[in-house]
Design a protein around this motif. Structure first.
Motif, short mmCIF file in Angstrom:
data_model
loop_
_atom_site.label_atom_id
_atom_site.label_comp_id
_atom_site.label_asym_id
_atom_site.label_seq_id
_atom_site.Cartn_x
_atom_site.Cartn_y
_atom_site.Cartn_z
N PHE A 64 0.89 -1.33 -0.07
CA PHE A 64 0.26 0.05 -0.01
C PHE A 64 0.84 1.27 -0.12
CE2 PHE A 64 -2.64 3.30 2.17
CZ PHE A 64 -3.59 3.17 1.31
N PHE A 65 2.02 1.29 0.77
CA PHE A 65 3.00 2.17 0.92
C PHE A 65 3.57 2.60 -0.32
CE2 PHE A 65 3.72 2.33 5.71
CZ PHE A 65 2.51 3.31 5.87
N LYS A 66 3.85 1.47 -1.17
CA LYS A 66 4.54 1.58 -2.16
C LYS A 66 3.85 2.16 -3.52
CE LYS A 66 8.41 -1.68 -1.63
NZ LYS A 66 8.96 -3.23 -1.72
N GLU A 67 2.50 1.73 -3.27
CA GLU A 67 1.72 2.25 -4.33
C GLU A 67 1.10 3.73 -4.14
OE1 GLU A 67 -1.37 -0.58 -4.28
OE2 GLU A 67 -0.48 -2.03 -5.37
N VAL A 84 10.99 1.87 0.62
CA VAL A 84 10.05 1.00 1.54
C VAL A 84 10.40 -0.56 1.54
CG1 VAL A 84 7.73 0.52 2.02
CG2 VAL A 84 8.32 2.32 0.92
N SER A 85 10.77 -1.01 2.88
CA SER A 85 11.29 -2.33 3.07
C SER A 85 10.42 -2.74 4.21
CB SER A 85 12.58 -2.49 3.23
OG SER A 85 13.15 -1.55 4.36
N ARG A 86 10.59 -4.17 4.39
CA ARG A 86 9.95 -4.91 5.56
C ARG A 86 10.71 -6.02 6.33
NH1 ARG A 86 6.73 -9.42 5.96
NH2 ARG A 86 7.02 -9.56 3.67
N ILE A 91 7.66 -2.23 9.03
CA ILE A 91 7.78 -1.59 7.79
C ILE A 91 8.76 -0.40 7.92
CG2 ILE A 91 6.68 -0.51 5.89
CD1 ILE A 91 4.35 -2.28 6.77
N HIS A 92 9.74 -0.43 7.38
CA HIS A 92 10.80 0.72 7.10
C HIS A 92 10.64 1.53 5.82
CE1 HIS A 92 12.72 -1.37 10.67
NE2 HIS A 92 12.84 -2.51 9.98
N VAL A 93 10.61 2.79 6.30
CA VAL A 93 10.53 3.64 5.23
C VAL A 93 11.70 4.69 5.09
CG1 VAL A 93 9.20 5.58 3.93
CG2 VAL A 93 8.12 3.59 4.96
N SER A 94 12.59 4.66 4.34
CA SER A 94 13.76 5.76 4.39
C SER A 94 13.45 6.70 2.94
CB SER A 94 15.21 5.01 4.55
OG SER A 94 15.24 4.18 3.25
N TYR A 111 -5.08 3.49 5.03
CA TYR A 111 -5.12 1.93 4.88
C TYR A 111 -6.02 1.07 5.79
CZ TYR A 111 -3.16 -3.10 4.98
OH TYR A 111 -3.21 -4.42 5.16
N LEU A 112 -5.94 1.46 7.10
CA LEU A 112 -6.74 0.97 8.21
C LEU A 112 -8.37 1.23 7.68
CD1 LEU A 112 -5.11 1.92 11.22
CD2 LEU A 112 -5.15 -0.29 10.27
N LYS A 113 -8.66 2.24 7.14
CA LYS A 113 -9.98 2.54 6.90
C LYS A 113 -10.51 1.87 5.67
CE LYS A 113 -13.76 5.42 6.62
NZ LYS A 113 -14.69 5.39 7.72
N LYS A 114 -9.48 1.36 4.76
CA LYS A 114 -9.72 0.70 3.58
C LYS A 114 -10.10 -0.83 4.06
CE LYS A 114 -7.42 -0.84 -0.79
NZ LYS A 114 -6.14 -1.17 -0.97
N GLN A 115 -9.47 -1.14 5.04
CA GLN A 115 -9.54 -2.75 5.80
C GLN A 115 -10.54 -2.54 6.67
OE1 GLN A 115 -7.55 -5.10 4.35
NE2 GLN A 115 -6.52 -3.33 3.07
N GLN A 116 -11.20 -1.53 6.94
CA GLN A 116 -12.42 -1.46 7.98
C GLN A 116 -11.89 -1.73 9.23
OE1 GLN A 116 -15.27 -3.81 5.75
NE2 GLN A 116 -15.79 -2.07 4.30
N LEU A 117 -10.56 -1.38 9.58
CA LEU A 117 -10.04 -1.49 10.92
C LEU A 117 -9.82 -0.17 11.62
CD1 LEU A 117 -7.27 -4.13 9.78
CD2 LEU A 117 -9.54 -4.58 11.03
N ARG A 118 -10.38 0.93 11.06
CA ARG A 118 -10.17 2.03 11.87
C ARG A 118 -10.72 2.18 13.24
NH1 ARG A 118 -8.36 6.31 13.13
NH2 ARG A 118 -8.35 8.30 11.92
#
Length: 145
Positions: A64-67, A84-86, A91-94, A111-118
């Motif tokens: 999701f981050f990469k996109e 973006v690596s993991r 998840i590491h973002v440099s 992302y959480l909203k999209k997964q309905q986990l918000r």
């Protein structure tokens, strides 16, 4: 009298313009990034808790981050400026400065909203360079009876 009143008004307007101009210049100075060595910013998003309960898959959030991370107003052109690596649940973002940590929080929430986990998970900053996905505390320390 009339001319003097308008003159002081003009003087005030001039002062105000001068002040705002100075403030604008000061604001600009902060944003100058030294071109010499590129300042890299490293951020971490820890998904340990929800991953243990198999609610989310960190690989999915990484994708999701990469996109979704935008660079110069475009998605999908991370180039060599953002990586973006993991590893396991982290998840590491440099990224090359300027890059805002809060943007990662915004994307994580999206992302959480999209997964309905918000409604179950929140994005918390345990320190200056990382975020953690944590559950809302439903029972706020109700130990004492």
């Amino acid at each position: 009298f009339g001319s003097r009143g308008s003159r002081s008004r003009h003087h005030l307007a001039h002062l105000a313009a001068h002040l705002t101009f100075d403030m604008a210049i000061k604001g600009l100075k902060k944003k100058v990034v030294t071109k010499g060595k590129r300042q890299m910013l490293k951020f971490t998003i820890d998904c340990q808790q929800p991953m243990d309960d198999t609610i989310i898959t960190p690989a999915d959030l990484e994708k999701f981050f990469k996109e979704r991370i935008k660079l110069d107003g475009k998605t999908g052109n991370l180039g060599d400026r953002i990586s973006v690596s993991r590893d396991k649940a982290k998840i590491h973002v440099s990224a090359e400065a300027p890059f805002s940590k809060r943007y990662l929080k915004y994307l994580s929430k999206k992302y959480l909203k999209k997964q309905q986990l918000r409604d179950f998970l929140r994005v918390v900053a345990p320190n200056k360079t990382s975020y953690e996905l944590r559950y809302f505390n439903i029972n706020e320390d109700n130990d004492e009876d």
